[in-house]
Design an enzyme around this catalytic site. Structure first.
Site, short mmCIF file in Angstrom:
data_model
loop_
_atom_site.label_atom_id
_atom_site.label_comp_id
_atom_site.label_asym_id
_atom_site.label_seq_id
_atom_site.Cartn_x
_atom_site.Cartn_y
_atom_site.Cartn_z
N ASP A 147 -7.60 -6.54 5.89
CA ASP A 147 -7.92 -5.75 4.71
C ASP A 147 -9.27 -6.25 4.22
OD1 ASP A 147 -6.30 -4.03 2.38
OD2 ASP A 147 -7.97 -5.25 1.65
N HIS A 151 0.81 -1.23 0.00
CA HIS A 151 0.00 0.00 0.00
C HIS A 151 0.84 1.28 0.00
CE1 HIS A 151 -3.32 -2.66 0.89
NE2 HIS A 151 -4.16 -1.66 0.94
C1 MIC Z 1 -8.68 -0.21 0.79
O1 MIC Z 1 -8.86 -0.78 -0.28
O2 MIC Z 1 -9.37 0.75 1.20
C2 MIC Z 1 -7.58 -0.69 1.68
C3 MIC Z 1 -6.57 0.35 1.76
O3 MIC Z 1 -6.98 -1.84 1.13
C4 MIC Z 1 -8.20 -1.01 3.03
C5 MIC Z 1 -7.27 -1.30 4.11
C6 MIC Z 1 -6.59 -0.09 4.64
O4 MIC Z 1 -7.25 0.92 4.89
O5 MIC Z 1 -5.39 -0.14 4.85
C7 MIC Z 1 -9.24 -2.12 3.03
O6 MIC Z 1 -9.91 -2.30 2.04
O7 MIC Z 1 -9.47 -2.74 4.07
FE1 SF4 Z 2 -4.87 -2.44 -2.43
FE2 SF4 Z 2 -7.24 -2.15 -1.18
FE3 SF4 Z 2 -6.86 -1.33 -3.71
FE4 SF4 Z 2 -6.91 -3.88 -3.18
S1 SF4 Z 2 -8.60 -2.43 -2.92
S2 SF4 Z 2 -5.44 -2.84 -4.52
S3 SF4 Z 2 -5.90 -3.98 -1.20
S4 SF4 Z 2 -5.88 -0.54 -1.89
#
Ligand code: MIC
Ligand code: SF4
Length: 753
Positions: free
Chosen positions: A160, A96
């Protein structure tokens, strides 16, 4: 990278007896989800007939996966649990924190410098506690899990929300907050309200321009962003078995967008093919022995309406490609209606960017189908009208598509190949000109398109569609281009048309990779030093939250009454703020800055009741905290939808907010609030939301009698002295009330209770 074949065999060894016993107890055929859940009951949990949407049940997940942005907080908490190593196989993935700007090589080098401290921390803490560590550049957590760890019939949790992606391999994989992961990593059970079940019967077969993505875009359109709350979605039917395993992953992945606990598919040949192609023939061998337990009982598929709480049927043969958005993933428009809809809603027609990637759609098949459109454009002599960026899902995918000429084909069209990481999907995108705030359209194959998510610009209209449609729309440069019926002009001014996309489900020459980017933990990590510098701006050791003082909360101020959509992106924004995910005090400066204040329709502007002035939400809350005045937050429907980030619960907790009172919650966020010792309450009567006024002071009247199933009474004292008594519901059970009393769930673990 060892994928724990022994652990998997153990699960399969015990599964038949457990499932057969459950079937007997329940007294009817079982769905796949029920089989997996009953096979994973925590030891000592009585196997009885659980009531859906009601009973809290303790489970024993097989695995845990964490990504860098949430792992920091999860592991900082785990360090407090006093354990020598994790109790179940766990991995950490660095995906991330890598900003997409010029392209993979340079961007990765920059990230490795800028976030060195965080990556070093995650690497050392993983090494210390027996956790597998996937380095920056290795890929996106959910693709790596699918490629290496997911297995049919397994139960896993991950910090996640898109952990659910592993449902593509027939798992129940569930997104949780870090505190839940800490329980499981510490060897404790994991609690979940027994979900209700939604069946989706897929008839027919995908063809032409439709892709697995369209299935979930359609489901999102039907169920909306809250329609899956508290439910597992089980897909079945000839349409399910005829699609690829990674395609199933796409569908399960975006189940997060309808609030579903998770989604899954029965074990089939597509999974056998995928497991074999990813070097796991022994999982196939083991799974085949219990194959009957890895799908629902035949009677369930024959009469699904008797076993599911809700049933949806989609005929894939008739399904059209969908384009969902802007600003919410459940606003679906079939491609044939886009001309009309875009004009009606004044959406910018010109497509500026096409982005392919994210954990949702970055498989080999996705890349190969998208590139088939790109190749056609080259052959037809069309210069793409929009810019293009791709993020391969893993180094294994990147290496293989490079070998197979797919990257070269993308690059010929001027595509930027970004790091194998989340990139623009999570606002890690240094998009030129985004700060100007111009109204514009982008199309992408991601899952989320909330306001400001990709580039920080609130006027970017982001539309979600399949990778092949992204390619077609970006090449045409128009949102309302329908590749099924419309012609395009090539560079010579001739009318040309695309043929439907095609591609390989799996690489014909097999997957290949030189360095997947995995670091195995030390066999004995007890001597590994985990370093957190006291003056770091990125990492901060946690201080336990204060226990409840046993008194009613009185004299609380209303911090904000949030109006409309308030996702975790609104509560704790990502993008540039991701760098503070390991530092609770610093990241608290983004608390609720994206939420719309119901009283002035502005974001990040609330009345400070002590001064009467309007100021930023975190600043006002810090003023209340400094004056030792409690506060509460009020919200609308599906509050906290989206991500698993527990920062959205920890920030208000840290800054002294005591309760969050809303019309309804998204599941993970509600649990995160409970875990951190906050009060998450819902209006008994939703219309009472309207009674809340800007200058309200709030008194809890019966918190001292906090008990499961018993409403809590709140008194709202208005500025003119008048009062409203508002009844609130909650879903705390006995042990969750103990978390509240102790100040947080972690405080209880730390005391060994
Ligand atoms: C997202 O897609 O919003 C994330 C970033 O992957 C999050 C996790 C996070 O906030 O670090 C998720 O979907 O849980
Ligand atoms: Fe990364 Fe969340 Fe986006 Fe998936 S949805 S690519 S885990 S930021």
């Amino acid at each position: 990278m060892a994928f724990d074949i022994d652990m998997i065999r153990k699960v399969y060894d015990t599964m038949p007896a457990r499932v057969d016993k459950a079937r007997e107890l329940v007294g009817r055929p079982l769905t796949l989800s029920e089989k997996i859940l009953y096979a994973h009951l925590w030891e000592g949990t009585p196997s009885t007939k659980f009531t859906r949407s009601k009973d809290y049940v303790d489970f024993a997940p097989d695995r845990v996966a964490c990504q860098d942005a949430t792992a920091q907080m999860a592991l900082l908490q785990f360090m407090h649990a006093g354990k020598e190593s994790v109790a179940v196989p766990t991995t950490v993935h660095c995906d991330h924190l890598i900003l997409a700007k010029v392209g993979a090589e340079k961007d990765l080098a920059v990230a490795n410098t800028q976030s060195k401290e965080v990556f070093d921390f995650l690497s050392s803490v993983s090494n210390r506690y027996g956790i597998g560590f996937w380095k920056p550049g290795s890929g996106i957590i959910h693709q790596i899990v699918l490629e290496n760890y997911a297995f049919p019939g397994g139960l896993m949790i991950g910090t996640d929300s898109h952990t659910v992606n592993a449902g593509g391999l027939g798992m129940l994989a569930i997104g949780v907050g870090g505190a839940d992961a800490v329980d499981v990593m510490s060897g404790m059970s994991w609690e979940l309200k027994f979900p209700k079940l939604i069946g989706v019967k897929l008839t027919g077969k995908l063809n032409g321009w439709t892709a697995p993505k369209d299935v979930i875009l359609r489901v999102a359109d039907i169920l909306t962003v809250k329609g899956g709350t508290g439910a597992i979605v089980e897909y079945f039917g000839e349409g399910a078995t005829s699609m690829s395993c990674t395609g199933k992953g796409t569908i399960c992945n975006m189940g997060a967008e309808i609030g579903a606990t998770t989604s899954t598919f029965g074990y089939d040949d597509s999974m056998r093919r995928y497991l074999t192609a990813t070097g796991r023939a022994d999982v196939v061998e083991a799974a085949d022995k219990v194959a009957d337990y890895l799908t629902a009982d035949a009677e369930v598929y024959a009469n699904p309406e008797q076993y599911f709480d809700e049933l949806i049927e989609i005929n894939l043969t008739e399904l059209e490609p969908y384009i969902n958005g802007p600003f919410t993933p459940d606003r679906g428009t079939p491609v044939s209606k886009m001309k009309e809809e875009a004009a009606k809603n004044d959406w910018p027609i010109k497509v500026e960017w096409g982005l392919i990637g994210s954990c949702t759609n970055s498989s080999y098949e996705d890349m190969s189908r998208a590139v088939s459109i790109v190749n056609q454009a080259v052959e037809l002599g069309i210069t793409p009208k929009a810019e293009f960026g791709i993020n391969p899902g893993s180094e294994q995918i990147r290496y293989t598509i490079e070998r197979d000429g797919i990257i070269a084909a993308f690059e010929k069209m001027g595509t930027k190949v970004f790091t194998n990481a989340c990139g623009p999907c999570i606002g890690q995108w240094d998009r030129e000109g985004a700060d100007k705030g111009e109204k514009n359209t982008i199309v992408h194959s991601f899952n989320r398109n909330f306001s400001k998510r990709a580039d920080g610009n609130p006027n970017t209209h982001a539309f979600v569609t399949s990778p092949e449609m992204v390619a077609a729309l970006a090449i045409s440069g128009r949102l309302d281009f329908n590749p099924i019926t419309d012609k395009l002009l090539n560079d010579n001014g001739e009318e040309v048309m695309f043929k439907p996309p095609f591609g390989d489900e799996l690489p014909t020459k097999g997957f290949e990779v030189e360095d997947p980017g995995f670091q195995a933990p030390a066999a004995n990590g007890s001597s590994v030093q985990v370093i957190v510098s006291p003056d770091s701006s990125r990492l901060q050791l946690l201080e336990p939250f204060q226990p409840w003082d046993g008194q009613n909360i009185t004299g609380a101020k209303l911090l904000i009454k949030a109006f409309g959509k308030c996702t975790t992106d609104h509560i704790s924004m990502a993008g540039p703020w991701l760098r503070f995910r390991g530092h609770l005090d610093n990241i608290s400066n983004n608390m609720l800055i994206g939420a719309e204040n119901a009283f002035n329709n502005k974001t990040n502007s609330v009345k400070n009741q002590l001064t009467g002035e309007y100021a930023e939400v975190p600043a006002v809350q810090r003023a209340y905290k400094a004056a030792n005045i409690p506060s509460i937050v009020v919200g609308d429907q599906n509050y906290g939808e989206g991500s698993s980030r527990e920062h959205a619960a920890m920030e208000p907790r840290h800054l002294g907010v005591k309760a969050v009172l809303v019309k309804s919650f998204a599941r993970i966020h509600e649990t995160n609030l409970k875990k951190q010792g906050m009060l998450g309450l819902t209006f008994a009567n939703e219309a009472d939301y309207d009674k809340i006024q800007e200058d309200d002071t709030i008194n809890f009247l019966d918190l001292t009698e906090f008990a499961p199933g018993k409403q809590l009474t709140l008194e709202f004292v208005h500025k003119d002295g008048s009062k409203d008594i508002i009844m609130t519901n909650h879903t705390y059970n006995d042990s969750q009330i103990e978390w509240f009393k102790a100040g947080s769930a972690l405080n209880l673990i730390a005391t060994g209770k």
